[in-house]
Design an enzyme around this catalytic site. Structure first.
Site, PDB file in Angstrom:
ATOM      1  N   LYS A 229      -9.428   0.690 -13.732  1.00 49.68           N
ATOM      2  CA  LYS A 229      -8.738   0.167 -12.523  1.00 49.68           C
ATOM      3  C   LYS A 229      -7.220  -0.237 -12.872  1.00 49.68           C
ATOM      4  O   LYS A 229      -6.941  -1.337 -13.455  1.00 49.68           O
ATOM      5  CB  LYS A 229      -9.316  -1.017 -12.160  1.00 49.68           C
ATOM      6  CG  LYS A 229      -8.912  -1.237 -10.689  1.00 49.68           C
ATOM      7  CD  LYS A 229      -9.558  -2.675  -9.990  1.00 49.68           C
ATOM      8  CE  LYS A 229      -9.091  -2.885  -8.591  1.00 49.68           C
ATOM      9  NZ  LYS A 229      -7.737  -2.532  -8.551  1.00 49.68           N
ATOM     10  N   ARG A 234      -1.162   1.406  -5.282  1.00 51.13           N
ATOM     11  CA  ARG A 234      -1.861   2.600  -4.845  1.00 51.13           C
ATOM     12  C   ARG A 234      -0.699   3.519  -3.889  1.00 51.13           C
ATOM     13  O   ARG A 234      -0.135   3.009  -3.223  1.00 51.13           O
ATOM     14  CB  ARG A 234      -2.855   2.013  -4.100  1.00 51.13           C
ATOM     15  CG  ARG A 234      -3.908   3.245  -3.559  1.00 51.13           C
ATOM     16  CD  ARG A 234      -4.920   3.659  -4.576  1.00 51.13           C
ATOM     17  NE  ARG A 234      -5.841   4.588  -3.815  1.00 51.13           N
ATOM     18  CZ  ARG A 234      -7.017   4.480  -3.302  1.00 51.13           C
ATOM     19  NH1 ARG A 234      -7.360   2.987  -3.073  1.00 51.13           N
ATOM     20  NH2 ARG A 234      -7.711   5.340  -2.813  1.00 51.13           N
ATOM     21  N   ARG A 249       0.034   2.214   0.024  1.00 53.36           N
ATOM     22  CA  ARG A 249      -1.122   1.839   0.825  1.00 53.36           C
ATOM     23  C   ARG A 249      -0.686   1.063   2.091  1.00 53.36           C
ATOM     24  O   ARG A 249      -1.678   1.048   2.923  1.00 53.36           O
ATOM     25  CB  ARG A 249      -2.154   0.903  -0.117  1.00 53.36           C
ATOM     26  CG  ARG A 249      -3.561   1.287   0.321  1.00 53.36           C
ATOM     27  CD  ARG A 249      -4.556   0.467  -0.194  1.00 53.36           C
ATOM     28  NE  ARG A 249      -4.973  -0.576   0.548  1.00 53.36           N
ATOM     29  CZ  ARG A 249      -5.361  -1.663   0.358  1.00 53.36           C
ATOM     30  NH1 ARG A 249      -5.544  -1.999  -0.793  1.00 53.36           N
ATOM     31  NH2 ARG A 249      -5.887  -2.350   1.479  1.00 53.36           N
ATOM     32  N   GLU A 277      -2.317   6.037  -8.589  1.00 55.82           N
ATOM     33  CA  GLU A 277      -1.678   4.634  -8.723  1.00 55.82           C
ATOM     34  C   GLU A 277      -0.122   5.008  -9.392  1.00 55.82           C
ATOM     35  O   GLU A 277      -0.271   5.358 -10.471  1.00 55.82           O
ATOM     36  CB  GLU A 277      -2.604   3.581  -9.809  1.00 55.82           C
ATOM     37  CG  GLU A 277      -2.279   2.240  -9.613  1.00 55.82           C
ATOM     38  CD  GLU A 277      -3.028   1.485  -8.567  1.00 55.82           C
ATOM     39  OE1 GLU A 277      -3.742   2.244  -7.918  1.00 55.82           O
ATOM     40  OE2 GLU A 277      -2.948   0.391  -8.641  1.00 55.82           O
ATOM     41  N   LYS A 398     -15.430  -1.519  -7.714  1.00 54.37           N
ATOM     42  CA  LYS A 398     -14.369  -1.782  -8.778  1.00 54.37           C
ATOM     43  C   LYS A 398     -14.994  -3.064  -9.451  1.00 54.37           C
ATOM     44  O   LYS A 398     -15.780  -4.060  -8.768  1.00 54.37           O
ATOM     45  CB  LYS A 398     -13.057  -2.549  -8.060  1.00 54.37           C
ATOM     46  CG  LYS A 398     -13.047  -3.494  -6.974  1.00 54.37           C
ATOM     47  CD  LYS A 398     -11.893  -3.585  -6.393  1.00 54.37           C
ATOM     48  CE  LYS A 398     -11.873  -4.397  -4.995  1.00 54.37           C
ATOM     49  NZ  LYS A 398     -10.707  -4.512  -4.483  1.00 54.37           N
TER      50      LYS A 398
END
Lengths: 529, 346
Positions: A229, A234, A249, A277, A398
């Site tokens: 992660k 993002r 995002r 990302e 996540k």
């Protein structure tokens, strides 16, 4: 403006999400398309930037109300919302020019930046006088841009999908990207005019839910793909015909901020959309998020900045290839396609690698080492999952590493905003160094309502000094603060900055002397480096 | 006059009147207390003797218990206590509420207690009392607090009730058990004659108001509703403390509202998680605070509780000798759970 205030009030006067949606559907069905476009534009979180400087807004309110600046500040502390404070302080002079529709008001409002300061103040005072209090409040919300009325994006999409008679996912997609609040755009959203698809339009982002339990509950680990992660921004990268777009995002177009990624994207085949990302990245390893932040803060991206903090897109999904929407295809197939697409684009675009382990224990071991790698944990995605909309529980999880913690002493408090207006809920915490308390973190969340009320009463009775809206407090209460990371920071007196601090719990069992020291935080810094 | 000892001094037990030998609304048990009104932060149990207005007596009896030594005087009646002359004058806050006037060697102090200037059919209207030193509350001591005429707020409440009736839902309105609930029932009685359901902690105070001759809507206890009654279309008056309690399960699909001066601010309403907030207060709003200070003619203003600092600063900037007088009074406390009252059944 009256009808728009009606909409605001209808949404605001119920805590039931269904009734909020009903109110929006009814309103949009009856609305003039030009008004509907503006209303939707604001409800989906858009704002007109730099319409009028806050300082000017305040001085216009001081002039119009006759109250001094300090009274405005005291009132603001009690109300927690500038637009509302001004509406309450500036009495309507009932210079009634009759009600005008929202889009007519907006045509006036957008001229504000073209006026000089004196003309702007005159215009504001004239308009405030012409609006009854309820409308004046909504009008101020449009000016300050903080237009939140307790409806999520999802709820607006639900209402609009019902009005348009299309599935919510279709409407969510139509709403992505930038669009101008015009009657024409409104008709396009409702599907009355097709074929003008915006080439730069992104897809709605698919999000992972936090995994609270143990991953064993997810069944066979072979059905899941694990990857790091990444702790960055993002983004979707789009190449369609001559168009290249990088969307964050927050649906902000950030193409210009990341020229190395945009340049690489130019080599993508037309009709490609990648999800990934944006990371500060050097060689084979990511740089700390703090480095990415400094880069974002730079106004000019000269060679020196680009060399100091290079950025890469760590791609983990492909949503469109050869102009075909792949979102319904299984993840395993999309990943295979993704690997082929990004292979030639290193180093500005790189594949987010799969983290492999034979079983959940193996993955748990990988996760333990996440912090040393500069990542937040693992993402677990079903290999057969489609790329959906929003954050449903099930296909993507996540699995974050446990946060870092410290015990800090509450030393300052400030009144909160919105729901917490008039309550002291914005806290500053300190740790010890050489017998003195040094502020290291601000936190706003983590306490229950009952704890907040109790602490508010205590704060009012144990204030040492007031600096405007901030109170310094007797150093008595200790709180356990969780945070995601720590970085050196020359801007802070303590020399460190913590990320995402929040209150885990009130340590009533601890005295101020038992709180952590700066040395213990500096030790964490070394572990991370 | 600056050389004189102040007639009232803050002490750990409460505001102490030395030449009279009594405390005003003390927050700890004392020998002798003079009370301005019956709200829990002003009328606390445990003192040896209390003096209060006649109309407040039944409520005080209920709150302080059957053994409390209570003595009453009429509004305006002068009583010698120690070396001072004491009298109580209408404050317009709730039934029996009073301002306390203390006269000593030609000097006059008035303690407002809690007060309002807006009309209220349930209690005697505030009377300005000239004085040298005026001790005022400042619960709503900011210019953002301005009240609409109460009849307009009552009409809003009725309109809301009508909407929930049309939708077949219960309408649960949270209001203080003493004062606010009765004021709503009296204001609504001018607009309708429909029956209202009451929470168990509100009903006994409503009975006391009825005996005092206050005209209110007909009421019935929630507990007395027929079995299986779902309160569709009914208005239910409940204490703020019952919000979120299991008791609320009796009202499926209810819309909720809170009647309070704090509802003037949207964030406060949202914090209380009610659908509607009706701005209705038993305290003075900002213009009323300023009017009342002016009407007192006092040269010294002491501000006890609420937004004390802005009011003090505002008055000082206008040349008055104003300062803060710390007390433990809370005014219209912005509470999520109401202070429990003695002997109030759930």
């Amino acid at each position: 403006m009256r009808r728009f205030a009606d909409l605001y009030e209808a949404i605001d006067q119920t805590t039931s999400t269904n009734r909020k949606v009903e109110a929006m559907v009814a309103w949009f069905r009856a609305a003039d398309p030009a008004d509907a476009a503006w209303a939707l534009w604001f409800l989906t979180g858009n704002r007109i930037k730099r319409l009028v400087p806050t300082r000017e807004l305040r001085s216009a309110a001081v002039a119009a109300s006759g109250y001094p600046e300090w009274m405005l500040a005291e009132s603001y502390a009690a109300v927690g919302d500038l637009a509302e404070t001004l509406a309450l302080l500036v009495d309507s002079l009932a210079d009634d020019e009759g009600d005008l529709p929202l889009h007519v008001w907006m045509a006036r409002v957008v001229t504000l930046p073209t006026l000089d300061a004196a003309e702007r103040e005159a215009a504001l005072r004239r308009w405030w006088a012409a609006l009854p209090r309820r409308e004046r409040y909504v009008f101020n919300k449009l000016l300050t841009g903080a237009f939140r009325v307790g409806v999520s994006h999802t709820l607006v999409v639900r209402a609009l999908a019902e009005v348009a008679g299309v599935p919510a996912a279709t409407l969510a997609h139509r709403l992505m990207g930038s669009w101008a609040p015009t009657a024409e755009a409104w008709r396009g959203l409702l599907g009355e005019e097709q074929g003008t698809e915006d080439l730069s339009r992104p897809y709605p982002f698919f999000l992972a839910s936090p995994l609270e339990g143990e991953p064993a509950s997810l069944g066979d680990p072979a059905a899941w793909l694990a990857e790091w992660k990444w702790d960055g921004i993002r983004a979707q990268v789009i190449r369609r015909e001559g168009t290249i777009a990088v969307w964050s995002r927050g649906e902000e177009l950030v193409t210009d901020r990341f020229p190395e990624v945009a340049t690489a994207a130019a080599r993508l085949p037309s009709g490609t959309v990648l999800d990934g990302e944006l990371m500060a990245w050097r060689g084979e390893a990511p740089l700390p998020f703090a480095d990415l932040q400094t880069r974002i803060g730079r106004k000019k991206l000269d060679k020196r900045v680009l060399d100091a903090v290079p950025v890469a897109l760590v791609a983990f999904d492909v949503l469109e290839a050869d102009g075909v929407d792949l979102r319904e295809r299984p993840l395993s197939e999309r990943r295979a396609r993704l690997a082929e697409i990004v292979a030639p684009l290193a180093p500005a675009v790189r594949l987010s690698e799969e983290v492999r382990a034979p079983d959940w224990e193996g993955l748990a071991t990988h996760r333990q080492g996440a912090r040393e790698l500069g990542v937040e944990g693992l993402l677990l995605k079903r290999r057969d999952s489609a790329y959906g909309v929003g954050r449903p529980r099930g296909p993507w999880w996540k699995w974050k590493v446990a946060p870092l913690t410290m015990d800090g002493v509450l030393v300052y408090a400030q009144a909160g905003h919105g729901k917490r207006a008039g309550l002291y809920t914005d806290y500053t915490f300190a740790v010890w160094q050489d017998g003195a308390l040094l502020p290291v973190a601000k936190a706003y969340s983590g306490l229950t309502n009952v704890e907040i009320e109790e602490l508010d009463r205590w704060i009012r009775r144990h204030t040492v000094e007031k600096f405007g809206p901030v109170r310094s407090l007797e150093p008595v209460h200790v709180f356990e603060i969780a945070f995601e990371g720590i970085a050196p920071s020359p801007r802070h007196k303590s020399g460190v900055a913590v990320r995402f601090p929040r209150i885990l719990r009130w340590r009533r069992d601890k005295a101020a002397a038992d709180a952590d020291t700066l040395a213990s935080l500096q030790a964490l810094l070394r572990v991370q480096a | 006059m600056g050389t004189r000892e102040p007639l009232l001094r803050p002490t750990p037990a409460g505001l102490w009147c030395e030449p009279g030998g009594f405390y005003v609304d003390p927050w700890q048990p004392v020998e002798r207390a003079v009370l301005t009104h019956a709200h829990a932060d002003h009328a606390r149990p445990g003192s040896a003797a209390y003096l209060a207005t006649a109309p407040s007596l039944p409520i005080l009896r209920r709150r302080l218990g059957p053994d409390a030594r209570l003595e009453s005087i009429a509004y305006g009646e002068v009583r010698r206590i120690g070396d001072v002359d004491v009298s109580l004058h209408p404050a317009g806050h709730v039934l029996g509420s009073a301002q306390l006037r203390i006269a000593h060697q030609g000097e006059v102090w008035v303690v407002s207690g809690d007060y309002k200037r807006a009309p209220d059919p349930t209690c005697a209207a505030f009377e300005p009392v000239p004085c040298d030193t005026f001790v005022t509350e400042a619960t709503f001591g900011l210019p953002i607090y301005r009240w609409e005429p109460p009849e307009r707020t009552a009409a809003e409440i009725l309109a809301w009730w009508d909407t929930t009736r049309a939708a077949g839902r219960p309408a649960v309105l949270f209001a203080y058990a003493l004062g606010k609930a009765q004021r709503i029932l009296a204001e609504l009685a001018r607009l309708t004659d429909r029956e209202v359901y009451l929470h168990g902690a509100i009903a006994p105070i409503v009975d006391i108001y009825r005996e005092a001759g206050v005209a209110m809507l007909p009421t019935r206890l929630v507990a007395d509703a027929p079995a299986g009654h779902r309160f569709a279309g009914d208005l239910v008056l409940a204490t703020p403390g019952s919000q979120g309690s299991p008791w609320m399960k009796r009202f499926p699909g209810a819309e909720t509202a809170l009647a309070s001066g704090w509802m003037r601010v949207r964030g406060t309403r949202r914090r209380h998680s009610v659908d509607r907030g009706f701005v209705l207060s038993d305290h003075a709003d900002w213009p009323a605070l300023l009017d009342t200070v002016a009407a007192s003619g006092a040269e010294r203003i002491l501000v006890t509780h609420g937004s004390t600092e802005p009011l003090v600063r505002w008055l000082c900037e206008r040349g008055l000798d104003a300062r803060t007088l710390p007390t433990a009074w809370e005014g219209e406390g912005d509470v999520i759970v109401e202070t429990p009252t003695a002997g109030a059944p759930g």
